[in-house]
Scaffold this motif. Sequence first.
Motif, mmCIF file in Angstrom:
data_model
loop_
_atom_site.group_PDB
_atom_site.id
_atom_site.type_symbol
_atom_site.label_atom_id
_atom_site.label_comp_id
_atom_site.label_asym_id
_atom_site.label_seq_id
_atom_site.Cartn_x
_atom_site.Cartn_y
_atom_site.Cartn_z
ATOM 1 N N UNK A 18 -28.521 -10.988 -41.424
ATOM 2 C CA UNK A 18 -29.896 -11.442 -40.809
ATOM 3 C C UNK A 18 -30.744 -10.227 -40.288
ATOM 4 N N UNK A 19 -29.957 -9.426 -39.733
ATOM 5 C CA UNK A 19 -30.691 -8.038 -39.189
ATOM 6 C C UNK A 19 -31.185 -7.417 -40.205
ATOM 7 N N UNK A 20 -30.622 -7.216 -41.411
ATOM 8 C CA UNK A 20 -30.942 -6.242 -42.467
ATOM 9 C C UNK A 20 -32.056 -7.143 -42.992
ATOM 10 N N UNK A 32 -33.761 2.671 -36.839
ATOM 11 C CA UNK A 32 -32.918 2.911 -35.803
ATOM 12 C C UNK A 32 -32.222 1.295 -35.412
ATOM 13 N N UNK A 33 -33.042 0.284 -35.478
ATOM 14 C CA UNK A 33 -32.847 -1.065 -35.326
ATOM 15 C C UNK A 33 -31.732 -1.292 -36.385
ATOM 16 N N UNK A 34 -32.163 -1.072 -37.624
ATOM 17 C CA UNK A 34 -31.407 -1.373 -38.752
ATOM 18 C C UNK A 34 -29.890 -0.806 -38.852
ATOM 19 N N UNK A 35 -30.177 0.410 -38.429
ATOM 20 C CA UNK A 35 -28.532 1.109 -38.167
ATOM 21 C C UNK A 35 -27.814 0.205 -37.003
ATOM 22 N N UNK A 66 -15.350 -11.953 -37.382
ATOM 23 C CA UNK A 66 -15.679 -11.134 -38.485
ATOM 24 C C UNK A 66 -16.882 -11.955 -39.041
ATOM 25 N N UNK A 67 -16.795 -12.999 -39.436
ATOM 26 C CA UNK A 67 -18.203 -13.826 -39.824
ATOM 27 C C UNK A 67 -19.459 -13.542 -39.015
ATOM 28 N N UNK A 68 -19.198 -13.809 -37.707
ATOM 29 C CA UNK A 68 -20.438 -13.460 -36.786
ATOM 30 C C UNK A 68 -21.069 -12.042 -36.956
ATOM 31 N N UNK A 69 -19.917 -11.166 -37.168
ATOM 32 C CA UNK A 69 -20.550 -9.328 -37.311
ATOM 33 C C UNK A 69 -21.168 -9.714 -38.673
ATOM 34 N N UNK A 70 -20.652 -10.174 -39.833
ATOM 35 C CA UNK A 70 -21.355 -10.149 -41.014
ATOM 36 C C UNK A 70 -22.618 -10.771 -41.002
ATOM 37 N N UNK A 108 -20.507 -4.542 -34.054
ATOM 38 C CA UNK A 108 -20.319 -4.669 -32.736
ATOM 39 C C UNK A 108 -21.455 -5.535 -32.017
ATOM 40 N N UNK A 109 -21.370 -6.380 -31.005
ATOM 41 C CA UNK A 109 -22.281 -7.042 -30.462
ATOM 42 C C UNK A 109 -23.325 -6.416 -29.505
ATOM 43 N N UNK A 110 -23.048 -5.339 -28.756
ATOM 44 C CA UNK A 110 -23.760 -4.549 -28.044
ATOM 45 C C UNK A 110 -24.766 -3.824 -28.977
ATOM 46 N N UNK A 111 -24.379 -3.364 -29.944
ATOM 47 C CA UNK A 111 -25.406 -2.536 -30.835
ATOM 48 C C UNK A 111 -26.367 -3.731 -31.569
ATOM 49 N N UNK A 112 -25.524 -4.835 -31.827
ATOM 50 C CA UNK A 112 -26.658 -5.864 -32.447
ATOM 51 C C UNK A 112 -27.590 -6.438 -31.626
ATOM 52 N N UNK A 113 -27.208 -6.361 -30.371
ATOM 53 C CA UNK A 113 -28.137 -6.642 -29.207
ATOM 54 C C UNK A 113 -29.343 -5.640 -29.105
ATOM 55 N N UNK A 114 -29.052 -4.322 -28.895
ATOM 56 C CA UNK A 114 -30.078 -3.414 -29.260
ATOM 57 C C UNK A 114 -31.089 -3.538 -30.578
ATOM 58 N N UNK A 115 -30.216 -3.787 -31.519
ATOM 59 C CA UNK A 115 -30.798 -3.862 -32.614
ATOM 60 C C UNK A 115 -32.055 -4.861 -32.770
ATOM 61 N N UNK A 116 -31.499 -6.247 -32.243
ATOM 62 C CA UNK A 116 -32.371 -7.453 -32.309
ATOM 63 C C UNK A 116 -33.556 -7.141 -31.232
#
Length: 170
Positions: free
Chosen positions: A42-44, A80-83, A33-37, A89-97
């Motif tokens: 960081x992404x935002x 879209x990256x922000x979304x 949960x901490x990793x997702x947050x 999720x880790x896959x969506x985070x990978x696409x976002x980054x």
Amino acid sequence: MALRLLLLFIVLPIVELMLLIKVGGLIGFLPTIALVIVTAFVGSQLVRRQGLTVLQRIRESQARGETPALPLLDGAALLFAGFMLLTPGFISDAFGFVLLIPGLREKIARRLLSKVVIMQAAPGAGARYAGRGEARSKPSSVIEGDYQRKDGPSDSADDSNDRIGRDDGA
């Protein structure tokens, strides 16, 4: 198209959930949960910083009198990256980054821009269409021709009174 939507809305969330469960089993519930947050935070922040840069590029483009098509697509990719980064999720985070990489984002925007037909205003010529590197003239909306009125009060043999719109003296 239906297959892509199926993948996007059904398969991807299921895979994301499975991955979250798997990672949670490896490192524990709270660290997951901490990793997702942390990735969302960081992404935002990265999206915010790069978004301000893109906004500045849009303003500069407009100040020069240019169409800010490329910076606008860049901004859409950042949105879209922000979304993707705010979606757990880790896959969506990978696409976002991946979309936060400016060079890759610009390459994607240029590819999309090359496939789209853009309407440009040409000075003195009205609207012109340009697409794939060439400009085409807009077809005229005026159709020239002669016509003769068939339903009139009189059926005289002299048809010169019935013709309208001719300048040849008939």
